[in-house]
Design a protein around this motif. Structure first.
Motif, PDB file in Angstrom:
ATOM      1  N   ILE A 106       0.890  -1.162   0.000  1.00 24.24           N
ATOM      2  CA  ILE A 106       0.000   0.000   0.000  1.00 24.24           C
ATOM      3  C   ILE A 106       0.924   1.207   0.000  1.00 24.24           C
ATOM      4  CG2 ILE A 106      -1.774   1.267   1.253  1.00 24.24           C
ATOM      5  CD1 ILE A 106      -2.719  -1.385  -0.057  1.00 24.24           C
ATOM      6  N   HIS A 107       0.791   2.002  -1.016  1.00 22.21           N
ATOM      7  CA  HIS A 107       1.766   3.022  -1.386  1.00 22.21           C
ATOM      8  C   HIS A 107       1.406   4.413  -0.861  1.00 22.21           C
ATOM      9  CE1 HIS A 107       4.632   4.998  -3.966  1.00 22.21           C
ATOM     10  NE2 HIS A 107       3.898   5.079  -5.029  1.00 22.21           N
ATOM     11  N   THR A 108       0.122   4.662  -0.592  1.00 23.65           N
ATOM     12  CA  THR A 108      -0.312   5.949  -0.047  1.00 23.65           C
ATOM     13  C   THR A 108      -1.259   5.692   1.124  1.00 23.65           C
ATOM     14  OG1 THR A 108      -2.233   6.087  -1.528  1.00 23.65           O
ATOM     15  CG2 THR A 108      -0.183   7.117  -2.299  1.00 23.65           C
ATOM     16  N   PRO A 109      -1.348   6.636   2.034  1.00 25.95           N
ATOM     17  CA  PRO A 109      -2.325   6.463   3.113  1.00 25.95           C
ATOM     18  C   PRO A 109      -3.738   6.404   2.533  1.00 25.95           C
ATOM     19  CG  PRO A 109      -0.805   8.263   3.617  1.00 25.95           C
ATOM     20  CD  PRO A 109      -0.564   7.872   2.190  1.00 25.95           C
ATOM     21  N   PRO A 110      -4.589   5.544   3.070  1.00 26.69           N
ATOM     22  CA  PRO A 110      -5.972   5.495   2.594  1.00 26.69           C
ATOM     23  C   PRO A 110      -6.664   6.841   2.834  1.00 26.69           C
ATOM     24  CG  PRO A 110      -5.472   3.583   3.922  1.00 26.69           C
ATOM     25  CD  PRO A 110      -4.323   4.532   4.078  1.00 26.69           C
ATOM     26  N   THR A 111      -7.486   7.229   1.884  1.00 29.85           N
ATOM     27  CA  THR A 111      -8.270   8.453   2.006  1.00 29.85           C
ATOM     28  C   THR A 111      -9.744   8.079   2.064  1.00 29.85           C
ATOM     29  OG1 THR A 111      -6.638   9.730   0.776  1.00 29.85           O
ATOM     30  CG2 THR A 111      -8.846  10.666   0.932  1.00 29.85           C
ATOM     31  N   VAL A 112     -10.421   8.578   3.093  1.00 31.27           N
ATOM     32  CA  VAL A 112     -11.867   8.414   3.210  1.00 31.27           C
ATOM     33  C   VAL A 112     -12.485   9.680   2.644  1.00 31.27           C
ATOM     34  CG1 VAL A 112     -13.803   8.103   4.791  1.00 31.27           C
ATOM     35  CG2 VAL A 112     -11.624   6.942   5.247  1.00 31.27           C
ATOM     36  N   TYR A 113     -13.188   9.533   1.526  1.00 36.05           N
ATOM     37  CA  TYR A 113     -13.766  10.693   0.842  1.00 36.05           C
ATOM     38  C   TYR A 113     -15.146  11.028   1.378  1.00 36.05           C
ATOM     39  CZ  TYR A 113      -9.926  10.320  -2.441  1.00 36.05           C
ATOM     40  OH  TYR A 113      -8.684  10.287  -2.994  1.00 36.05           O
ATOM     41  N   ARG A 114     -15.639  12.164   0.944  1.00 32.73           N
ATOM     42  CA  ARG A 114     -16.976  12.616   1.297  1.00 32.73           C
ATOM     43  C   ARG A 114     -17.995  11.624   0.746  1.00 32.73           C
ATOM     44  NH1 ARG A 114     -21.212  14.843  -0.948  1.00 32.73           N
ATOM     45  NH2 ARG A 114     -22.390  16.471   0.093  1.00 32.73           N
ATOM     46  N   GLY A 115     -19.071  11.431   1.476  1.00 28.60           N
ATOM     47  CA  GLY A 115     -20.127  10.532   1.040  1.00 28.60           C
ATOM     48  C   GLY A 115     -20.873  11.059  -0.176  1.00 28.60           C
ATOM     49  N   ILE A 116     -21.360  10.127  -0.978  1.00 26.70           N
ATOM     50  CA  ILE A 116     -22.125  10.471  -2.180  1.00 26.70           C
ATOM     51  C   ILE A 116     -23.552   9.980  -1.958  1.00 26.70           C
ATOM     52  CG2 ILE A 116     -22.309  10.124  -4.673  1.00 26.70           C
ATOM     53  CD1 ILE A 116     -19.259   9.294  -4.499  1.00 26.70           C
ATOM     54  N   PRO A 117     -24.502  10.915  -1.795  1.00 25.78           N
ATOM     55  CA  PRO A 117     -25.885  10.497  -1.530  1.00 25.78           C
ATOM     56  C   PRO A 117     -26.656  10.230  -2.818  1.00 25.78           C
ATOM     57  CG  PRO A 117     -25.702  12.876  -1.329  1.00 25.78           C
ATOM     58  CD  PRO A 117     -24.314  12.358  -1.647  1.00 25.78           C
ATOM     59  N   SER A 118     -27.628   9.321  -2.718  1.00 30.01           N
ATOM     60  CA  SER A 118     -28.612   9.114  -3.772  1.00 30.01           C
ATOM     61  C   SER A 118     -29.958   8.922  -3.080  1.00 30.01           C
ATOM     62  CB  SER A 118     -28.252   7.905  -4.639  1.00 30.01           C
ATOM     63  OG  SER A 118     -28.501   6.704  -3.952  1.00 30.01           O
ATOM     64  N   ASP A 119     -30.981   8.629  -3.846  1.00 28.86           N
ATOM     65  CA  ASP A 119     -32.307   8.430  -3.252  1.00 28.86           C
ATOM     66  C   ASP A 119     -32.363   7.224  -2.324  1.00 28.86           C
ATOM     67  OD1 ASP A 119     -33.227  10.622  -4.623  1.00 28.86           O
ATOM     68  OD2 ASP A 119     -34.142   9.459  -6.244  1.00 28.86           O
ATOM     69  N   THR A 120     -31.547   6.205  -2.619  1.00 27.91           N
ATOM     70  CA  THR A 120     -31.641   4.965  -1.857  1.00 27.91           C
ATOM     71  C   THR A 120     -30.379   4.601  -1.078  1.00 27.91           C
ATOM     72  OG1 THR A 120     -30.944   3.672  -3.770  1.00 27.91           O
ATOM     73  CG2 THR A 120     -33.323   3.982  -3.464  1.00 27.91           C
ATOM     74  N   ARG A 121     -29.237   5.148  -1.472  1.00 25.92           N
ATOM     75  CA  ARG A 121     -27.960   4.755  -0.855  1.00 25.92           C
ATOM     76  C   ARG A 121     -27.089   5.970  -0.556  1.00 25.92           C
ATOM     77  NH1 ARG A 121     -28.369  -0.332   0.999  1.00 25.92           N
ATOM     78  NH2 ARG A 121     -29.436  -1.595  -0.525  1.00 25.92           N
ATOM     79  N   TYR A 122     -26.184   5.763   0.390  1.00 23.45           N
ATOM     80  CA  TYR A 122     -25.157   6.744   0.737  1.00 23.45           C
ATOM     81  C   TYR A 122     -23.833   5.994   0.638  1.00 23.45           C
ATOM     82  CZ  TYR A 122     -22.675  10.299   3.452  1.00 23.45           C
ATOM     83  OH  TYR A 122     -21.801  11.274   3.869  1.00 23.45           O
TER      84      TYR A 122
END
Length: 137
Positions: A106-122
């Motif tokens: 694993i070459h870079t630290p993991p990045t947790v991105y902003r959530g992407i909302p939809s009508d049924t899922r996040y």
């Protein structure tokens, strides 16, 4: 060895962890009825293989490993964010996964991105770069 073997190493680590935590994973190109609760989607996205030595015998296989945390819409962000943080901790920078003569880092630290909302899922993407070096001679 190839990007296929690298994907298998990454998927094995995620799969073992997900099984032990009873979290379903939607694997690439496999049918799955999405569960009502949270689940994961996993993708190994290879980049172009290069050589970095004059003899052209040291091949570098880079790519991006992405795990999406998929949660039902309308339940807030905390449970999905907590799971995303656990996924990031599972793949720390410098982690070495080995099979035979192939080691993927694993070459870079993991990045947790902003959530992407939809009508049924996040969906919260968690991405990190990987790299494997292979000598062909």
């Amino acid at each position: 060895m190839s990007h296929t073997h690298i994907a298998a190493l990454l998927e094995a680590r995620l799969g073992e962890w997900a099984d032990s935590h009873n979290i379903p994973v939607a694997w690439e190109n496999l049918a799955m009825d999405p569960p009502e609760g949270m689940y994961l989607q996993a993708y190994a996205m290879p980049a172009t293989t290069t050589t970095i030595d004059l003899a052209e015998s040291l091949h570098v296989l880079p790519g991006v490993w992405q795990v999406n945390v998929v949660a039902p819409a309308g339940n807030g962000t905390d449970p999905a964010r907590e799971l995303a943080d656990q996924i990031a901790a599972l793949f720390p920078v410098g982690l070495a996964l080995t099979e035979g003569n192939l080691t993927c880092y694993i070459h870079t630290p993991p990045t947790v991105y902003r959530g992407i909302p939809s009508d049924t899922r996040y969906v919260i993407p968690v991405s990190m770069s990987y790299r494997a070096d292979i000598t062909t001679n």
